[in-house]
Scaffold this active site. Structure first.
Site, PDB file in Angstrom:
ATOM      1  N   ASP A 151       4.953   5.982  17.257  1.00 31.30           N
ATOM      2  CA  ASP A 151       5.367   6.451  15.936  1.00 31.30           C
ATOM      3  C   ASP A 151       5.569   7.964  15.898  1.00 31.30           C
ATOM      4  O   ASP A 151       5.180   8.695  16.810  1.00 31.30           O
ATOM      5  CB  ASP A 151       4.402   5.977  14.841  1.00 31.30           C
ATOM      6  CG  ASP A 151       3.024   6.594  14.950  1.00 31.30           C
ATOM      7  OD1 ASP A 151       2.934   7.830  14.921  1.00 31.30           O
ATOM      8  OD2 ASP A 151       2.033   5.840  15.043  1.00 31.30           O
ATOM      9  N   ILE A 152       6.153   8.424  14.828  1.00 31.42           N
ATOM     10  CA  ILE A 152       6.609   9.807  14.715  1.00 31.42           C
ATOM     11  C   ILE A 152       5.445  10.805  14.785  1.00 31.42           C
ATOM     12  O   ILE A 152       5.626  11.947  15.233  1.00 31.42           O
ATOM     13  CB  ILE A 152       7.413   9.989  13.406  1.00 31.42           C
ATOM     14  CG1 ILE A 152       8.192  11.296  13.421  1.00 31.42           C
ATOM     15  CG2 ILE A 152       6.511   9.878  12.180  1.00 31.42           C
ATOM     16  CD1 ILE A 152       9.200  11.401  12.300  1.00 31.42           C
TER      17      ILE A 152
END
Length: 274
Positions: A151-152
């Site tokens: 994820d970011i």
């Protein structure tokens, strides 16, 4: 007046005897050739269909060109030399994804991790005594896709590949490949929280597979997982009273992040395997 002739009653029409229903498309015997190819690690299902359509697949020595063709589960399946050469030419890249990049499709205001892949950001292991790494080509970006999510807000090892065999190995439904993470946390762990992190939690009403979770120091945990639900580690920690403040993936299978710098990438070598 003459009497009208009496009408003869007609016998009721006979109904035709019911005929047994004919099955227009009886099920074909055997297993789909493309399914067998995927199960045997020859290629992905999608790649198998492409090879079949191009006449590059042979079943027991006979060329197969019909999509959906079936055969015996014990059949010998081979690819043409041209197809094998194309498979071997497909590349797999290892990227140290920094925080702030999305691993898959771009999101508004953020760049996808694949935008980091170019000749300037390639990392070469100069200390290695083996043959030099292959040279970057823009053709290696064609069909390149992440094999798994990161994820970011997370950093670490991200695999991008053109090879459906590797994608299936890493993210297929029956994948057993371990992923290892170093996770910095804050908060107070609930009683029996560590035991629950190892086995006993559920997400989205489904129990999670057993994991290996242990303390490295007072602020950091090591997670080893065999699945990858969306934001899984962060959500697991929330369930036991912890908040993740840093997450880094350091291993996928036998492949380590090692000394690969953030924002840099390298090719998976021929002597490496997950």
């Amino acid at each position: 007046m003459s009497e009208k002739p009496a009408r003869r009653s007609r016998p009721p029409p006979q109904r035709p005897e019911p005929q047994p229903r004919r099955q227009e498309n009886p099920p074909a015997a055997g297993v789909r050739v493309s399914k067998l190819m995927s199960e045997r690690g020859l290629c992905s299902r999608r790649e198998a269909d492409e090879h079949i359509a191009r006449g590059r697949v042979f079943v027991d020595g006979m060329r197969v060109t019909e999509l959906g063709a079936r055969t015996s589960p014990e059949a010998t399946i081979t690819l043409s030399q041209k197809a094998q050469n194309e498979q071997n030419a497909r590349v797999t890249l290892l990227l140290h994804k920094p925080v702030g990049y999305v691993s898959g499709q771009p999101e508004p205001g953020f760049q996808p991790a694949i935008s980091l892949i170019d000749a300037a950001s390639q990392w070469r292991e100069t200390a290695r005594k083996t043959s030099p790494s292959r040279t970057f080509s823009p053709a290696h970006l064609r069909g390149l896709a992440p094999a798994g999510r990161l994820d970011i807000d997370s950093s670490g090892l991200l695999v991008l590949t053109q090879d459906g065999r590797i994608a299936k190995l890493l993210i297929g439904e029956d994948s057993e490949i371990e992923k290892e993470y170093l996770v910095r946390v804050s908060g107070t762990l609930d009683e029996n929280g560590l035991a629950l992190l190892n086995h006993g939690l559920s997400l989205d009403d489904k129990p999670l597979l057993p994991a290996r979770v242990e303390w490295i120091n007072d602020e950091q945990l090591r997670f080893v997982l065999r699945e990858g639900k969306k934001r899984q580690i962060r959500r697991m920690c929330e369930l036991v009273g912890l908040k993740v403040i840093g997450l880094k993936r350091v291993r996928i299978g036998r492949i380590l992040l090692g000394k690969l710098p953030p924002g840099k990438w390298r090719y998976l070598r021929e002597d490496e395997a997950f």
